[in-house]
Design an enzyme around this catalytic site. Structure first.
Site, PDB file in Angstrom:
ATOM      1  N   TRP A   1       3.555  15.058  10.872  1.00 19.50           N
ATOM      2  CA  TRP A   1       4.225  14.325   9.812  1.00 19.50           C
ATOM      3  C   TRP A   1       4.225  15.098   8.491  1.00 19.50           C
ATOM      4  O   TRP A   1       3.225  15.701   8.122  1.00 19.50           O
ATOM      5  CB  TRP A   1       3.514  12.985   9.557  1.00 19.50           C
ATOM      6  CG  TRP A   1       3.603  12.027  10.701  1.00 19.50           C
ATOM      7  CD1 TRP A   1       2.578  11.609  11.488  1.00 19.50           C
ATOM      8  CD2 TRP A   1       4.769  11.370  11.181  1.00 19.50           C
ATOM      9  NE1 TRP A   1       3.035  10.722  12.436  1.00 19.50           N
ATOM     10  CE2 TRP A   1       4.386  10.559  12.277  1.00 19.50           C
ATOM     11  CE3 TRP A   1       6.124  11.385  10.807  1.00 19.50           C
ATOM     12  CZ2 TRP A   1       5.273   9.771  12.988  1.00 19.50           C
ATOM     13  CZ3 TRP A   1       7.012  10.598  11.518  1.00 19.50           C
ATOM     14  CH2 TRP A   1       6.592   9.805  12.596  1.00 19.50           C
TER      15      TRP A   1
ATOM     16  N   GLU B   1       8.570  -9.377   0.094  1.00 17.32           N
ATOM     17  CA  GLU B   1       7.813 -10.259   0.992  1.00 17.32           C
ATOM     18  C   GLU B   1       6.436 -10.602   0.429  1.00 17.32           C
ATOM     19  O   GLU B   1       5.748 -11.479   0.954  1.00 17.32           O
ATOM     20  CB  GLU B   1       7.618  -9.579   2.356  1.00 17.32           C
ATOM     21  CG  GLU B   1       8.902  -9.394   3.163  1.00 17.32           C
ATOM     22  CD  GLU B   1       9.622  -8.088   2.853  1.00 17.32           C
ATOM     23  OE1 GLU B   1       9.421  -7.542   1.744  1.00 17.32           O
ATOM     24  OE2 GLU B   1      10.379  -7.622   3.713  1.00 17.32           O
TER      25      GLU B   1
ATOM     26  N   LYS C   1       9.321  14.096  10.607  1.00 19.15           N
ATOM     27  CA  LYS C   1       8.519  14.510  11.761  1.00 19.15           C
ATOM     28  C   LYS C   1       8.946  15.906  12.192  1.00 19.15           C
ATOM     29  O   LYS C   1      10.014  16.096  12.764  1.00 19.15           O
ATOM     30  CB  LYS C   1       8.678  13.515  12.909  1.00 19.15           C
ATOM     31  CG  LYS C   1       7.609  13.750  13.953  1.00 19.15           C
ATOM     32  CD  LYS C   1       7.412  12.548  14.841  1.00 19.15           C
ATOM     33  CE  LYS C   1       6.091  12.677  15.592  1.00 19.15           C
ATOM     34  NZ  LYS C   1       5.929  11.708  16.640  1.00 19.15           N
TER      35      LYS C   1
ATOM     36  N   THR D   1      15.686  -9.236   0.625  1.00 17.60           N
ATOM     37  CA  THR D   1      15.410  -7.794   0.538  1.00 17.60           C
ATOM     38  C   THR D   1      16.764  -7.094   0.588  1.00 17.60           C
ATOM     39  O   THR D   1      17.723  -7.632   1.133  1.00 17.60           O
ATOM     40  CB  THR D   1      14.569  -7.302   1.725  1.00 17.60           C
ATOM     41  OG1 THR D   1      15.329  -7.509   2.906  1.00 17.60           O
ATOM     42  CG2 THR D   1      13.265  -8.053   1.828  1.00 17.60           C
TER      43      THR D   1
HETATM   44  P1  ADP Z   1      13.788  -2.750  -1.065  1.00 16.24           P
HETATM   45  O1  ADP Z   1      13.288  -1.462  -1.635  1.00 16.24           O
HETATM   46  O2  ADP Z   1      13.944  -2.689   0.425  1.00 16.24           O
HETATM   47  O3  ADP Z   1      14.878  -3.350  -1.807  1.00 16.24           O
HETATM   48  P2  ADP Z   1      11.393  -4.032  -2.003  1.00 16.24           P
HETATM   49  O4  ADP Z   1      11.642  -3.944  -3.435  1.00 16.24           O
HETATM   50  O5  ADP Z   1      10.761  -5.241  -1.453  1.00 16.24           O
HETATM   51  O6  ADP Z   1      12.681  -3.873  -1.201  1.00 16.24           O
HETATM   52  O7  ADP Z   1      10.620  -2.727  -1.600  1.00 16.24           O
HETATM   53  C1  ADP Z   1       9.317  -2.698  -1.117  1.00 16.24           C
HETATM   54  C2  ADP Z   1       8.985  -1.296  -0.741  1.00 16.24           C
HETATM   55  O8  ADP Z   1       9.042  -0.447  -1.882  1.00 16.24           O
HETATM   56  C3  ADP Z   1       7.574  -1.118  -0.238  1.00 16.24           C
HETATM   57  O9  ADP Z   1       7.491  -1.428   1.130  1.00 16.24           O
HETATM   58  C4  ADP Z   1       7.332   0.351  -0.499  1.00 16.24           C
HETATM   59  O10 ADP Z   1       7.875   1.163   0.512  1.00 16.24           O
HETATM   60  C5  ADP Z   1       8.100   0.591  -1.751  1.00 16.24           C
HETATM   61  N1  ADP Z   1       7.205   0.576  -2.910  1.00 16.24           N
HETATM   62  C6  ADP Z   1       6.966  -0.423  -3.769  1.00 16.24           C
HETATM   63  N2  ADP Z   1       6.109  -0.039  -4.742  1.00 16.24           N
HETATM   64  C7  ADP Z   1       5.791   1.252  -4.484  1.00 16.24           C
HETATM   65  C8  ADP Z   1       4.954   2.219  -5.118  1.00 16.24           C
HETATM   66  N3  ADP Z   1       4.281   1.956  -6.213  1.00 16.24           N
HETATM   67  N4  ADP Z   1       4.868   3.437  -4.548  1.00 16.24           N
HETATM   68  C9  ADP Z   1       5.552   3.742  -3.432  1.00 16.24           C
HETATM   69  N5  ADP Z   1       6.361   2.884  -2.805  1.00 16.24           N
HETATM   70  C10 ADP Z   1       6.488   1.648  -3.311  1.00 16.24           C
END
Ligand code: ADP
Length: 543
Positions: free
Chosen positions: A441, A327, A436, A181
């Site tokens: 929120w 993940e 917040k 990640t």
């Molecule tokens: P990072 O962004 O930390 O590099 P990831 O690609 O694994 O890692 O990101 C996952 C995160 O991206 C999710 O937990 C969520 O917050 C966000 N995410 C993924 N798809 C969507 C979506 N369609 N709408 C909103 N948020 C999203």
């Protein structure tokens, strides 16, 4: 003798052999650094991938060894996707946009023995080479220049194969892939994918409720192959025998639109920031490109604003919104409209399509609030939790991060959501991005989506800024569309009818560019740093 079915391991080698045997004539097209197009067939791909697997074995690769890649999306990267796991190795796709500190941390943490790198990306390796121990660097030579001393040309390595590749015994639970990640908080964390998890993800990803492709499709992943396996597309497309098109390093709207048109792309995928640029180019010049009518665009990684979905509909192109994480391999939810919802009025249909969708088969979801699991009423807020056969059970070599899993075995996503009675999930925010204000929120995502519906707004990101009286207050950062002017007052007036007064941003600032993360999303972390000392005009909100 077993009384039911045969033991037949779910491994990627099966997908590779299936594709090589049955779809030899299908095409794979890659844009090279000099913008020319490289074309070859699945038969070529199969031969070279098996040569890679054999050559890696001859070079000393042992089962379980990690092979890192630092590459754009192209055919060589595809060869490593299958060649490394076929040889018993673990394909570790590395994000080439990482800071050198994270890059060296990841390469060392994974103890990668081999690295395959585009020759155009060698300067990235140069920056960390004194800090990492890679035994063998294989250089994919695209520029025609000789590879640097101490490295091996990928093409020369392939020549060491004799065409007698034998795959070692592979169990379906053996690791096949590794992805970190991007680590917006704390150290990057590794997720180890197994053959079985990748195969099951591929099977479900190919269904209409997933990416949903057929052999007759032409698919172009804009999402990088270092970002959660390009959402599984290379595996899915190869299993189905679809034509694959790779953009190489050229990710600007003009180059992508040109490739969509030229190769008659029918399905594509990427993060919203990519599509915002493409929509802008199409709006400015709608007649310039002749795209395949109904081309499907899978959008995920961050929220796809409703305005983006509507915008592409105007051009006859269909956005499909999906949610996932490194993940979760990443397929979690896809926002397909169920049949009986097609009858709803237009406004409600768009609201549903802008949600992140319902769970894919074999994915289980629940959301947990302060007083336990929340009802699926579309209103209550809770943290999304997930489990399923392609959800990580732990982080790679990081036992201290175990608190991301609940005692009863669910993964805590860190996303705050509502779930409606039909099972559609709406991501309200990432826990760390929620604002917040006075104990209540405010969803940065809702404000961003509303702002991006304004005709003069190209991009909008909303972050929390510290406020003595209220704790935090929203600050909106806006990139206006080229040549269009808009004021903060106009934008506030635009938001007013749809939001409580205390939700309205205290400050709206204009900028040329919103910083991006390594995966191309808006970087709220950088924005927060950038505006840490920003003092807005005094405000008495919330009322
Ligand atoms: P990072 O962004 O930390 O590099 P990831 O690609 O694994 O890692 O990101 C996952 C995160 O991206 C999710 O937990 C969520 O917050 C966000 N995410 C993924 N798809 C969507 C979506 N369609 N709408 C909103 N948020 C999203």
């Amino acid at each position: 003798m077993k009384s039911t079915m045969m033991d037949f391991p779910l491994t990627l080698t099966h997908i590779l052999d299936h594709a090589g045997t049955l779809f030899g004539g299908a095409e794979i097209v890659s844009r090279l650094p000099d913008k020319s197009l490289h074309r070859y067939t699945y038969a070529d791909f199969y031969r070279r991938t098996r040569a890679l697997a054999e050559a890696l074995q001859r070079a000393g690769l042992q089962p379980g060894d990690r092979v890192a890649t630092l590459m754009w999306n192209h055919y060589v990267h595809l060869e490593t996707y299958f060649g490394v796991p076929a040889a018993g190795g673990i394909l570790h796709t590395v994000n080439l946009r990482l800071h050198p500190n994270d890059l060296s941390y990841i390469l060392n943490h994974a103890e990668d023995r081999f690295l395959v790198i585009d020759d155009t990306l060698l300067p990235i390796l140069e920056r960390v080479k004194d800090r990492v121990k890679i035994e063998r660097v294989l250089v994919a030579p695209f520029t025609g220049k000789p590879v640097p001393p101490g490295t091996t040309s990928y093409e020369e390595l392939l020549k060491t194969a004799t065409g007698t590749f034998r795959s070692p015994p592979i169990e379906e639970d053996d690791a096949a892939g590794l992805c970190y990640t991007s680590g917006t908080t704390g150290r990057p964390k590794g997720v180890l994918y197994s053959h079985r998890s990748l195969v099951l993800h591929t099977l479900v990803g190919a269904l209409p409720g997933g990416i949903g492709i057929a052999e007759s499709d032409t698919i172009l992943p804009v999402v990088p192959m270092f970002h959660v396996n390009a959402w599984g597309i290379p595996f899915i497309a190869t299993m189905i025998g679809a034509k694959q098109v790779f953009p190489g390093p050229h990710l600007d709207p003009e180059s992508l639109l040109d490739l969509f048109e030229r190769e008659r792309v029918t399905v594509t995928a990427g993060v919203p920031t990519i599509w915002m640029g493409i929509l802008d180019a199409l709006d400015k010049n709608p007649k310039r490109w002749r795209l395949t009518p109904g081309m499907r665009m899978l959008v995920g990684g961050s929220a796809a604003p409703e305005a983006l979905i509507r915008g592409f509909d105007r051009h006859g192109l269909r956005v499909v919104h999906a949610w996932g994480m490194t993940e979760t391999s990443p397929l979690g939810t896809v926002s397909a409209l169920k049949r009986h919802l097609e009858e709803l009025p237009e406004k409600e249909r768009y609201e549903i399509r802008a949600k992140q969708g319902f769970a894919a088969p074999f994915v289980e979801l629940r959301a947990v609030g302060e007083s336990g699991e929340i009802p699926w009423d579309g209103k209550a807020l809770g943290e999304l939790q997930i489990r399923g056969p392609w959800v990580a059970a732990s982080y790679y070599r990081m036992p201290e991060a175990g608190d991301r899993w609940t005692e009863d075995g669910w993964f805590r996503t860190g996303d705050v959501v509502t779930i409606d009675p039909e099972g559609y999930v709406k991501i309200v925010d990432r826990t760390k991005d929620l604002i917040k204000s006075g104990g209540e929120w405010i969803s940065s995502v809702d404000l961003e989506n509303a702002l991006m519906a304004h005709p003069a707004v190209k991009e909008a990101a909303v972050i929390a800024m510290a406020n003595e009286k209220w704790g935090e207050r929203p600050l909106a950062v806006i990139v206006p569309k080229d040549g269009l002017g808009v004021t903060a007052e106009e934008l506030r007036a635009f938001l007013e009818p749809n939001f409580a007064k205390w939700w309205l941003p205290d400050a709206i600032v204009f900028t040329k560019e919103i910083p991006r993360t390594a995966t191309g999303k808006f970087s709220k972390l950088q924005l927060r740093e950038q505006y840490a000392n920003y003092r807005p005009p005094p405000s008495d909100l919330p009322a």
